[in-house]
Design a protein around this motif. Structure first.
Motif, PDB file in Angstrom:
ATOM      1  N   TYR B  94       0.838  -1.190   0.000  1.00  0.00           N
ATOM      2  CA  TYR B  94       0.000   0.000   0.000  1.00  0.00           C
ATOM      3  C   TYR B  94       0.878   1.246   0.000  1.00  0.00           C
ATOM      4  O   TYR B  94       1.808   1.372   0.798  1.00  0.00           O
ATOM      5  CB  TYR B  94      -0.897  -0.023   1.236  1.00  0.00           C
ATOM      6  CG  TYR B  94      -1.709   1.243   1.440  1.00  0.00           C
ATOM      7  CD1 TYR B  94      -2.537   1.725   0.437  1.00  0.00           C
ATOM      8  CD2 TYR B  94      -1.644   1.942   2.634  1.00  0.00           C
ATOM      9  CE1 TYR B  94      -3.281   2.881   0.613  1.00  0.00           C
ATOM     10  CE2 TYR B  94      -2.387   3.090   2.834  1.00  0.00           C
ATOM     11  CZ  TYR B  94      -3.200   3.554   1.819  1.00  0.00           C
ATOM     12  OH  TYR B  94      -3.924   4.700   2.009  1.00  0.00           O
ATOM     13  N   PRO B  96       0.318   5.045   0.572  1.00  0.00           N
ATOM     14  CA  PRO B  96      -0.684   6.045   0.938  1.00  0.00           C
ATOM     15  C   PRO B  96      -0.441   7.373   0.231  1.00  0.00           C
ATOM     16  O   PRO B  96       0.653   7.619  -0.291  1.00  0.00           O
ATOM     17  CB  PRO B  96      -0.512   6.191   2.444  1.00  0.00           C
ATOM     18  CG  PRO B  96       0.878   5.768   2.719  1.00  0.00           C
ATOM     19  CD  PRO B  96       1.261   4.781   1.653  1.00  0.00           C
ATOM     20  N   ARG B  98       0.570  10.761   0.442  1.00  0.00           N
ATOM     21  CA  ARG B  98       1.330  11.521   1.427  1.00  0.00           C
ATOM     22  C   ARG B  98       2.160  12.538   0.668  1.00  0.00           C
ATOM     23  O   ARG B  98       2.582  12.292  -0.450  1.00  0.00           O
ATOM     24  CB  ARG B  98       2.316  10.621   2.167  1.00  0.00           C
ATOM     25  CG  ARG B  98       1.715   9.682   3.147  1.00  0.00           C
ATOM     26  CD  ARG B  98       1.708  10.260   4.546  1.00  0.00           C
ATOM     27  NE  ARG B  98       1.300   9.246   5.500  1.00  0.00           N
ATOM     28  CZ  ARG B  98       0.080   8.776   5.578  1.00  0.00           C
ATOM     29  NH1 ARG B  98      -0.848   9.235   4.767  1.00  0.00           N
ATOM     30  NH2 ARG B  98      -0.222   7.843   6.449  1.00  0.00           N
ATOM     31  N   ALA B 101       7.433  11.498   3.679  1.00  0.00           N
ATOM     32  CA  ALA B 101       7.683  10.225   4.344  1.00  0.00           C
ATOM     33  C   ALA B 101       8.316  10.478   5.705  1.00  0.00           C
ATOM     34  O   ALA B 101       8.661   9.551   6.405  1.00  0.00           O
ATOM     35  CB  ALA B 101       8.605   9.352   3.485  1.00  0.00           C
ATOM     36  N   ALA B 102       8.460  11.725   6.096  1.00  0.00           N
ATOM     37  CA  ALA B 102       9.162  12.053   7.334  1.00  0.00           C
ATOM     38  C   ALA B 102       8.206  12.104   8.514  1.00  0.00           C
ATOM     39  O   ALA B 102       6.996  12.215   8.355  1.00  0.00           O
ATOM     40  CB  ALA B 102       9.870  13.400   7.187  1.00  0.00           C
ATOM     41  N   SER B 103       8.761  12.016   9.719  1.00  0.00           N
ATOM     42  CA  SER B 103       7.970  12.157  10.936  1.00  0.00           C
ATOM     43  C   SER B 103       8.738  13.050  11.894  1.00  0.00           C
ATOM     44  O   SER B 103       9.626  13.782  11.487  1.00  0.00           O
ATOM     45  CB  SER B 103       7.706  10.790  11.546  1.00  0.00           C
ATOM     46  OG  SER B 103       8.924  10.238  11.991  1.00  0.00           O
ATOM     47  N   GLN B 158      11.071  12.259  -4.468  1.00  0.00           N
ATOM     48  CA  GLN B 158      11.861  11.223  -3.806  1.00  0.00           C
ATOM     49  C   GLN B 158      11.113  10.645  -2.608  1.00  0.00           C
ATOM     50  O   GLN B 158      11.206   9.455  -2.330  1.00  0.00           O
ATOM     51  CB  GLN B 158      13.211  11.790  -3.381  1.00  0.00           C
ATOM     52  CG  GLN B 158      14.124  12.054  -4.582  1.00  0.00           C
ATOM     53  CD  GLN B 158      15.348  12.852  -4.214  1.00  0.00           C
ATOM     54  OE1 GLN B 158      15.317  13.658  -3.291  1.00  0.00           O
ATOM     55  NE2 GLN B 158      16.428  12.652  -4.941  1.00  0.00           N
ATOM     56  N   LEU B 163       8.138   5.900  -0.388  1.00  0.00           N
ATOM     57  CA  LEU B 163       6.896   5.238   0.030  1.00  0.00           C
ATOM     58  C   LEU B 163       6.605   4.036  -0.862  1.00  0.00           C
ATOM     59  O   LEU B 163       6.100   3.008  -0.400  1.00  0.00           O
ATOM     60  CB  LEU B 163       5.723   6.226  -0.015  1.00  0.00           C
ATOM     61  CG  LEU B 163       5.832   7.410   0.953  1.00  0.00           C
ATOM     62  CD1 LEU B 163       4.642   8.340   0.794  1.00  0.00           C
ATOM     63  CD2 LEU B 163       5.938   6.927   2.381  1.00  0.00           C
ATOM     64  N   ARG B 166       8.934   1.264   0.057  1.00  0.00           N
ATOM     65  CA  ARG B 166       8.469   0.633   1.299  1.00  0.00           C
ATOM     66  C   ARG B 166       7.404  -0.415   1.002  1.00  0.00           C
ATOM     67  O   ARG B 166       7.396  -1.496   1.575  1.00  0.00           O
ATOM     68  CB  ARG B 166       7.915   1.716   2.227  1.00  0.00           C
ATOM     69  CG  ARG B 166       7.430   1.201   3.549  1.00  0.00           C
ATOM     70  CD  ARG B 166       6.966   2.312   4.450  1.00  0.00           C
ATOM     71  NE  ARG B 166       5.776   2.967   3.935  1.00  0.00           N
ATOM     72  CZ  ARG B 166       5.094   3.911   4.587  1.00  0.00           C
ATOM     73  NH1 ARG B 166       5.507   4.320   5.765  1.00  0.00           N
ATOM     74  NH2 ARG B 166       4.033   4.450   4.066  1.00  0.00           N
TER      75      ARG B 166
END
Lengths: 298, 267
Positions: B94, B96, B98, B101-103, B158, B163, B166
């Motif tokens: 999956y 998503p 977004r 991809a950072a937090s 990028q 994602l 992943r």
């Protein structure tokens, strides 16, 4: 002194180890909320003449689970529910403590930490709780990383996201009570967040951030404890200010380091002919990027 | 580059079950109905685009397929298993929708991509096969030289490639991507298109949510168009220039009264 040092080291390890997941989920202040709720546990412990550390653990675990459930299921009124929980917890603690005949000094020792009054019994509790925290935060780091990084994706991988979220909440609550005697309930959250914030000024990976945050946490709690041995200063406040000092120093170091990294990356990018990033690599990167972009067969 | 030709044909007996089957699905966000009874079937090896304007329900539709939005009516099966009982999430990749991809804490490209392996093995240590799959999928999206960099230092395109890597790390048979081309640069679009081409050549089934067909158009077998929570078209991808591009159009048009089916697929 020995008891104080053991407690301090364990707090220095556990608080950033849990804090990193809270920061990653952008819930940096959750520790603060749990600290407020734990106050009720301390009050209950006094009232029932049991060890306040265990009672605080129990109550803050219940509080943290409630917070997690409010976060997961609550919609628009979630923040108000949390506010009720925080302030109810704090007020309940003060009231219960008063009913139990506790002195203001007692109250202050839990709010701001008091290393000199750490008992043998407290140390046993702290060691056991810290072992649990380390086991969870290190043993399940890949799972907790995934859940904190992208919760929706983690659910689609089939991870038990709800259980892991609750586990983070419970672990954070346990950490709060571990740290309570050292830095105090009002400053617990600082030790969960500030070492992580300081570490990530320099790091690029989660793993290195984790290790560095724990090193910083242990460093400031140890040095803070040693300072209070020679100087009559409150340990919690000293430790937190030291941590903030480390944050400031590392932030100042971060800018030149980032510039150096960009230069190295640019050189590497030019050498391999790949798309270079960062300032100096642009001369090389732009034409090659442009070309592959124009070749798109739409 | 090593195209991941991950054994899409499973050892289990090959069935004719569709990979995704949504039957009369209805869903609501709050009190507002978003899906009003959609049917969506994706067969093995197909590349299906789910198209529609903002608010047409296309994102809700895929999010219900992966179990993130509960249906209020109808049913969904994945690989022939009712969604409620489906546990084999390693077969589903999956991506998503977004922009990042950072937090809150730095993480490298490799660390983020590695979390995609969790759908294959939820607990336990990383094996050599896990690491190899991670490296392969990072290479597949052309980020091998950035694997040790923080995702926060990447460009928008990028991020999207991270994602996708992943999702690919688990060698999925079914890829579900929500707006993979939204707001990314041409270079990344081309890399994504070629990555997807390799996946499709390897037998992967793909469901794409898109605003418009764009550079992926040649890959797409079938398009399902949603409007106001209903399927209004299910068939060959609508051409950007409409019916006017079809051969023989000139001969049909003057006598169009008898040929209503030749026009208005999307109206």
């Amino acid at each position: 002194m020995q008891r104080a040092l053991i407690a301090a080291v364990l707090v220095g390890i556990t608080a950033p180890a849990v804090g990193i997941y809270l920061v990653q989920r952008r819930q940096a202040l959750m520790g603060d909320g749990i600290g407020h709720v734990a106050m009720t546990g301390v009050g209950l412990g006094f009232l029932m003449s049991t060890n306040p550390v265990w009672m605080a653990t129990l109550v803050s675990v219940v509080g943290a689970v409630a917070m997690e459930l409010i976060r997961a299921y609550g919609r628009t009124r979630g923040d108000i529910a949390l506010a009720l929980l925080f302030y109810g917890g704090m007020a309940g603690g003060v009231l219960l403590m008063n009913m139990a005949g506790g002195s203001n000094a007692n109250l202050l020792s839990y709010l701001f930490g008091s290393l000199s009054t750490v008992s043998e019994e407290d140390v046993t509790a702290i060691v056991l709780l810290a072992a649990f925290v380390v086991a969870v935060t290190v043993g399940l780091r890949r799972q907790l990383f995934a859940v904190s990084q992208d919760e929706e994706f983690a659910r689609v991988t089939g991870l038990p996201v709800r259980a892991l979220n609750l586990l983070i909440a419970v672990t954070a609550a346990v950490t709060v009570t571990v740290a309570m005697r050292v830095v105090g309930l009002l400053l617990v959250s600082a030790l969960m967040v500030v070492p992580v914030a300081a570490a990530q000024q320099l790091t690029r990976s989660f793993r290195v951030t984790f290790v560095l945050a724990v090193v910083i946490g242990t460093g400031v709690t140890l040095s803070g404890t040693i300072i209070t041995y020679y100087q009559d200063v409150p340990p919690g406040a000293t430790i937190v200010l030291l941590a903030i000092g480390v944050f400031v120093v590392l932030t100042a170091l971060a800018a030149p380091l980032a510039r150096r990294r960009a230069r190295v990356a640019a050189v590497a990018g030019a050498g391999s002919g790949g798309p270079g990033e960062g300032g100096d690599g642009c001369d090389v990167a732009v034409p090659s990027t442009r070309r592959s972009g124009d070749d798109v067969t739409a | 580059m090593d195209p991941v030709i991950s054994e899409p044909v499973m050892s289990e007996p090959v069935t004719s079950e569709p990979v995704i089957s949504v039957r009369g699905g209805t869903a609501a966000l709050g009190s507002r109905p978003v899906l009003r009874g959609i049917d969506l079937t994706v067969n093995r090896g197909e590349v299906v685009a789910l198209l529609g304007a903002n608010g047409s329900g296309k994102s809700t539709a895929v999010r219900s397929v992966i179990g993130q939005v509960p249906l209020t009516g109808g049913g969904i099966s994945l690989f022939g298993t009712e969604l409620r009982r489906f546990r084999d999430w390693g077969r589903v990749g999956y991506v998503p929708q977004r922009t990042t991809a950072a937090s809150g804490v730095p993480a490298t490209v490799r660390e983020v991509v590695t979390s995609g392996r969790l759908s294959r093995k939820r607990f336990g240590w990383l094996s050599r096969a896990d690491r190899a799959a991670v490296e392969r999928s990072i290479e597949l999206v052309g980020l091998a030289d950035r694997a040790r960099d923080s995702v926060a230092a990447l460009s928008g395109g990028q991020h999207q490639r991270v994602l996708i890597a992943r999702a690919l790390a688990a060698d999925p048979e079914l890829l579900i991507m929500d707006e993979p081309m939204a707001g990314i640069d041409l270079a990344s679009q081309e890399i994504l298109a070629s990555t997807l081409r390799e996946q499709v050549a390897g037998g992967a089934t793909v469901l794409l949510v898109m605003h418009e067909l764009g550079p992926l158009e040649p890959l797409i077998d079938r398009a399902v168009v949603l409007r106001d929570g209903c399927v209004v078209h299910d068939g060959p991808p609508p051409k950007a220039v409409g019916q006017h591009a079809l051969p023989g159009h000139d001969h049909v048009h003057p006598h169009a009264a008898g040929e209503p089916l030749r026009t208005g697929l999307l109206t």
